[in-house]
Design a protein around this motif. Structure first.
Motif, PDB file in Angstrom:
ATOM      1  N   GLY A   1       0.825  -1.200   0.000  1.00 21.64           N
ATOM      2  CA  GLY A   1       0.000   0.000   0.000  1.00 21.64           C
ATOM      3  C   GLY A   1       0.858   1.248   0.000  1.00 21.64           C
ATOM      4  N   TYR A   2       0.216   2.339   0.241  1.00 19.03           N
ATOM      5  CA  TYR A   2       0.898   3.632   0.258  1.00 19.03           C
ATOM      6  C   TYR A   2       1.174   4.020   1.703  1.00 19.03           C
ATOM      7  N   GLU A   3       2.390   4.468   1.963  1.00 14.27           N
ATOM      8  CA  GLU A   3       2.800   4.828   3.312  1.00 14.27           C
ATOM      9  C   GLU A   3       1.984   6.019   3.818  1.00 14.27           C
ATOM     10  N   VAL A   4       1.513   5.897   5.066  1.00 17.55           N
ATOM     11  CA  VAL A   4       0.790   6.996   5.696  1.00 17.55           C
ATOM     12  C   VAL A   4       1.831   7.975   6.242  1.00 17.55           C
ATOM     13  N   LEU A   5       1.837   9.188   5.704  1.00 18.16           N
ATOM     14  CA  LEU A   5       2.805  10.202   6.110  1.00 18.16           C
ATOM     15  C   LEU A   5       2.310  11.042   7.282  1.00 18.16           C
ATOM     16  N   ASP A   6       0.989  11.216   7.374  1.00 14.91           N
ATOM     17  CA  ASP A   6       0.430  12.065   8.419  1.00 14.91           C
ATOM     18  C   ASP A   6      -1.051  11.730   8.580  1.00 14.91           C
ATOM     19  N   VAL A   7      -1.567  11.991   9.756  1.00 10.82           N
ATOM     20  CA  VAL A   7      -2.993  11.830  10.023  1.00 10.82           C
ATOM     21  C   VAL A   7      -3.497  13.161  10.543  1.00 10.82           C
ATOM     22  N   LYS A   8      -4.483  13.718   9.855  1.00 10.63           N
ATOM     23  CA  LYS A   8      -5.073  14.996  10.256  1.00 10.63           C
ATOM     24  C   LYS A   8      -6.547  14.776  10.547  1.00 10.63           C
ATOM     25  N   LYS A   9      -7.147  15.712  11.202  1.00 13.26           N
ATOM     26  CA  LYS A   9      -8.581  15.645  11.491  1.00 13.26           C
ATOM     27  C   LYS A   9      -9.327  16.507  10.480  1.00 13.26           C
ATOM     28  N   ASP A  10     -10.438  15.985   9.969  1.00  8.02           N
ATOM     29  CA  ASP A  10     -11.266  16.814   9.090  1.00  8.02           C
ATOM     30  C   ASP A  10     -12.181  17.683   9.954  1.00  8.02           C
ATOM     31  N   SER A  11     -13.052  18.441   9.323  1.00  9.31           N
ATOM     32  CA  SER A  11     -13.907  19.378  10.059  1.00  9.31           C
ATOM     33  C   SER A  11     -14.892  18.673  10.995  1.00  9.31           C
ATOM     34  N   TYR A  12     -15.101  17.353  10.813  1.00 10.10           N
ATOM     35  CA  TYR A  12     -16.000  16.584  11.670  1.00 10.10           C
ATOM     36  C   TYR A  12     -15.251  15.822  12.761  1.00 10.10           C
ATOM     37  N   GLY A  13     -13.916  15.980  12.794  1.00  9.37           N
ATOM     38  CA  GLY A  13     -13.118  15.275  13.791  1.00  9.37           C
ATOM     39  C   GLY A  13     -12.690  13.888  13.376  1.00  9.37           C
ATOM     40  N   ASN A  14     -12.969  13.489  12.121  1.00 12.36           N
ATOM     41  CA  ASN A  14     -12.570  12.176  11.624  1.00 12.36           C
ATOM     42  C   ASN A  14     -11.124  12.221  11.127  1.00 12.36           C
TER      43      ASN A  14
END
Length: 137
Positions: A53-66
Motif C-alpha cells: 500500500g501507500y505509506e501513511v505520512l500524516d494523520v489529520k482531522k477533518d472538520s467533523y473530527g474524523n
C-alpha cells in the motif's frame, strides 16, 4: 464484429531464499521446526502481517473530527524481509531471543484500481503473513 485477444502466460521458474543470518548474527534464533534440542521458555505466540500500500505520512482531522490520512506517492510492496524485521523487533520488545515453528505465507491482494471509461484493472501485491512462538533460550 468484436475482437478478442488471447494472452499467453510465459513459463517461469521462481526461486526464493530467506537469509536468517542477519538475525542469528544478532543472537536471535529462528527455526521453522516445531521442536528444538535445547531448553527454552515460551514467551508467546506472535503474528505479523505486512500488506502492500501507500505509506501513511500524516494523520489529520477533518472538520467533523474524523481522521484524514495523508499518503505518500510511492507504492510500498510487502516483502518477507519487511515481515521478518517486524517479527524480530516485536519479539525483542517481548523479551524473546528466538522463534520456533515459523510459518510463512503470502497471497495476492488488490492494492489499487485503475479505471478507464471501458474497463477497470487492478494492481496486485503480496500480503505476507508470519506466525511463530517467541521463546527465550
Amino acid at each position: 464484429m468484436a475482437s478478442c485477444a488471447t494472452y499467453k502466460y510465459p513459463y517461469t521458474k521462481t526461486f526464493t531464499a530467506i537469509d536468517y543470518s542477519e538475525y542469528s548474527g544478532k543472537g536471535f534464533f529462528i527455526t521453522e521446526s516445531s521442536s528444538v534440542g535445547f531448553d527454552y521458555t515460551p514467551i508467546g505466540s506472535v503474528f505479523v502481517e505486512i500488506s502492500p500500500g501507500y505509506e501513511v505520512l500524516d494523520v489529520k482531522k477533518d472538520s467533523y473530527g474524523n481522521d484524514k490520512y495523508v499518503y505518500g506517492d510511492e507504492l510500498k510492496i510487502a516483502t518477507i524481509n519487511d515481515a521478518l524485521d517486524e517479527l524480530y523487533e516485536k519479539c525483542i520488545r517481548m523479551g524473546a531471543n528466538g522463534v520456533i515453528g515459523l510459518k510463512i505465507s503470502s497471497h495476492q491482494e488488490p492494492v489499487q484500481s485503475i479505471s478507464s471509461v471501458t474497463s477497470t484493472s487492478h494492481v496486485y501485491g503480496n500480503v505476507v503473513t508470519l506466525s511463530a512462538m517467541a521463546i527465550k533460550r
